[in-house]
Design an enzyme around this catalytic site. Structure first.
Site, PDB file in Angstrom:
ATOM      1  N   CYS A   7      -0.088 -42.784 -26.052  1.00  0.00           N
ATOM      2  CA  CYS A   7       0.695 -43.462 -25.005  1.00  0.00           C
ATOM      3  C   CYS A   7       2.152 -43.005 -25.053  1.00  0.00           C
ATOM      4  O   CYS A   7       2.801 -43.057 -26.099  1.00  0.00           O
ATOM      5  CB  CYS A   7       0.592 -44.973 -25.208  1.00  0.00           C
ATOM      6  N   CYS A  10       4.514 -45.798 -26.206  1.00  0.00           N
ATOM      7  CA  CYS A  10       4.409 -46.022 -27.656  1.00  0.00           C
ATOM      8  C   CYS A  10       5.164 -44.916 -28.407  1.00  0.00           C
ATOM      9  O   CYS A  10       5.820 -45.190 -29.424  1.00  0.00           O
ATOM     10  CB  CYS A  10       2.951 -46.081 -28.095  1.00  0.00           C
ATOM     11  N   ASP A  33      15.081 -45.455 -17.160  1.00  0.00           N
ATOM     12  CA  ASP A  33      14.004 -44.683 -16.536  1.00  0.00           C
ATOM     13  C   ASP A  33      14.480 -43.235 -16.349  1.00  0.00           C
ATOM     14  O   ASP A  33      15.621 -42.980 -15.956  1.00  0.00           O
ATOM     15  CB  ASP A  33      13.613 -45.297 -15.190  1.00  0.00           C
ATOM     16  N   HIS A  49       1.243 -52.416 -27.668  1.00  0.00           N
ATOM     17  CA  HIS A  49       0.616 -51.666 -26.566  1.00  0.00           C
ATOM     18  C   HIS A  49      -0.305 -52.596 -25.776  1.00  0.00           C
ATOM     19  O   HIS A  49      -1.457 -52.808 -26.147  1.00  0.00           O
ATOM     20  CB  HIS A  49      -0.168 -50.463 -27.114  1.00  0.00           C
ATOM     21  N   ASN A  93       4.288 -52.631 -11.688  1.00  0.00           N
ATOM     22  CA  ASN A  93       3.123 -52.047 -11.043  1.00  0.00           C
ATOM     23  C   ASN A  93       1.916 -52.259 -11.953  1.00  0.00           C
ATOM     24  O   ASN A  93       2.002 -52.028 -13.162  1.00  0.00           O
ATOM     25  CB  ASN A  93       3.358 -50.562 -10.795  1.00  0.00           C
ATOM     26  N   GLY A  99       0.019 -49.079  -8.110  1.00  0.00           N
ATOM     27  CA  GLY A  99       0.993 -48.000  -8.286  1.00  0.00           C
ATOM     28  C   GLY A  99       1.389 -47.743  -9.726  1.00  0.00           C
ATOM     29  O   GLY A  99       2.403 -47.087  -9.983  1.00  0.00           O
ATOM     30  N   HIS A 104       1.139 -48.737 -20.156  1.00  0.00           N
ATOM     31  CA  HIS A 104       1.727 -49.583 -21.206  1.00  0.00           C
ATOM     32  C   HIS A 104       2.633 -50.526 -20.406  1.00  0.00           C
ATOM     33  O   HIS A 104       3.539 -50.051 -19.698  1.00  0.00           O
ATOM     34  CB  HIS A 104       2.502 -48.727 -22.207  1.00  0.00           C
ATOM     35  N   HIS A 106       5.161 -52.490 -18.444  1.00  0.00           N
ATOM     36  CA  HIS A 106       6.605 -52.280 -18.325  1.00  0.00           C
ATOM     37  C   HIS A 106       7.137 -52.959 -17.083  1.00  0.00           C
ATOM     38  O   HIS A 106       6.455 -53.040 -16.059  1.00  0.00           O
ATOM     39  CB  HIS A 106       6.951 -50.782 -18.307  1.00  0.00           C
ATOM     40  N   HIS A 108      10.168 -52.675 -14.442  1.00  0.00           N
ATOM     41  CA  HIS A 108      11.288 -51.911 -13.892  1.00  0.00           C
ATOM     42  C   HIS A 108      12.392 -52.908 -13.543  1.00  0.00           C
ATOM     43  O   HIS A 108      12.124 -53.904 -12.860  1.00  0.00           O
ATOM     44  CB  HIS A 108      10.891 -51.224 -12.582  1.00  0.00           C
TER      45      HIS A 108
HETATM   46  P1  5GP Z   1       4.954 -46.847 -13.156  1.00  0.00           P
HETATM   47  O1  5GP Z   1       4.737 -45.934 -11.987  1.00  0.00           O
HETATM   48  O2  5GP Z   1       3.844 -46.751 -14.166  1.00  0.00           O
HETATM   49  O3  5GP Z   1       5.263 -48.265 -12.743  1.00  0.00           O
HETATM   50  O4  5GP Z   1       6.305 -46.379 -13.815  1.00  0.00           O
HETATM   51  C1  5GP Z   1       6.402 -45.493 -14.871  1.00  0.00           C
HETATM   52  C2  5GP Z   1       7.866 -45.122 -14.975  1.00  0.00           C
HETATM   53  O5  5GP Z   1       8.067 -44.492 -16.209  1.00  0.00           O
HETATM   54  C3  5GP Z   1       8.364 -44.171 -13.883  1.00  0.00           C
HETATM   55  O6  5GP Z   1       9.438 -44.772 -13.166  1.00  0.00           O
HETATM   56  C4  5GP Z   1       8.813 -42.931 -14.660  1.00  0.00           C
HETATM   57  O7  5GP Z   1       9.986 -42.338 -14.143  1.00  0.00           O
HETATM   58  C5  5GP Z   1       9.034 -43.479 -16.048  1.00  0.00           C
HETATM   59  N1  5GP Z   1       8.779 -42.512 -17.110  1.00  0.00           N
HETATM   60  C6  5GP Z   1       7.664 -41.739 -17.261  1.00  0.00           C
HETATM   61  N2  5GP Z   1       7.784 -40.961 -18.350  1.00  0.00           N
HETATM   62  C7  5GP Z   1       8.990 -41.247 -18.908  1.00  0.00           C
HETATM   63  C8  5GP Z   1       9.677 -40.753 -20.058  1.00  0.00           C
HETATM   64  O8  5GP Z   1       9.212 -39.894 -20.812  1.00  0.00           O
HETATM   65  N3  5GP Z   1      10.908 -41.281 -20.316  1.00  0.00           N
HETATM   66  C9  5GP Z   1      11.472 -42.239 -19.508  1.00  0.00           C
HETATM   67  N4  5GP Z   1      12.684 -42.684 -19.858  1.00  0.00           N
HETATM   68  N5  5GP Z   1      10.848 -42.720 -18.428  1.00  0.00           N
HETATM   69  C10 5GP Z   1       9.629 -42.230 -18.117  1.00  0.00           C
HETATM   70 ZN    ZN Z   2       1.699 -47.868 -25.467  1.00  0.00          ZN
END
Ligand code: 5GP
Ligand code: ZN
Length: 119
Positions: A7, A10, A33, A49, A93, A99, A104, A106, A108
């Protein structure tokens, strides 16, 4: 602490992938982000996780309460203007149709002067 070695979040918590840290305690990690939608955009995650908001169990209640309580403080720390003229947005999401790309849990947190790229 339950981690998934595949992950990406993680790995960020473990320091195996670098991140710009916003906050950390025993149970919670917050970081900017990599692809921001708004002038301020960071992610708040549990260290454990948990796949998504659809996977919350009763044992997560106290940690989730603390996580939500952190968000306004962190938004202010990161420069979001005060409520009600300022404020911030919290988005989670969940699943493919929701989306979600990183599996994992999170949150935003986005804020700052509009217009934003998304949201
Ligand atoms: P999701 O689409 O799953 O709600 O959002 C995942 C978020 O994680 C996205 O906004 C993406 O830019 C962010 N993200 C993905 N990989 C990384 C990373 O390696 N580092 C950081 N800081 N953000 C990440
Ligand atoms: Zn994780």
């Amino acid at each position: 602490m339950s981690r998934d070695s595949n992950c990406i979040f993680c790995k960020i918590i473990a320091g195996q992938i670098p991140s710009r840290k916003v906050y950390e305690d025993e149970e919670i990690y917050a970081f900017h982000d990599i692809n921001p939608w708004a002038p301020i955009h960071f992610l708040v995650i549990p260290k454990v996780h948990i796949l998504s908001l659809a996977h919350i169990e009763p044992e997560h209640q106290a940690m989730m309460g603390r996580l939500m309580q952190c968000i306004p403080q962190l938004a202010q720390q990161e420069g979001c203007n005060p409520y009600p003229e300022g404020g911030f947005r919290v988005v989670t999401n969940t699943g493919k149709e929701g989306g979600q790309e990183v599996h994992h849990l999170h949150f935003h947190v986005t804020g700052g002067p509009r217009p934003w790229l998304r949201g």
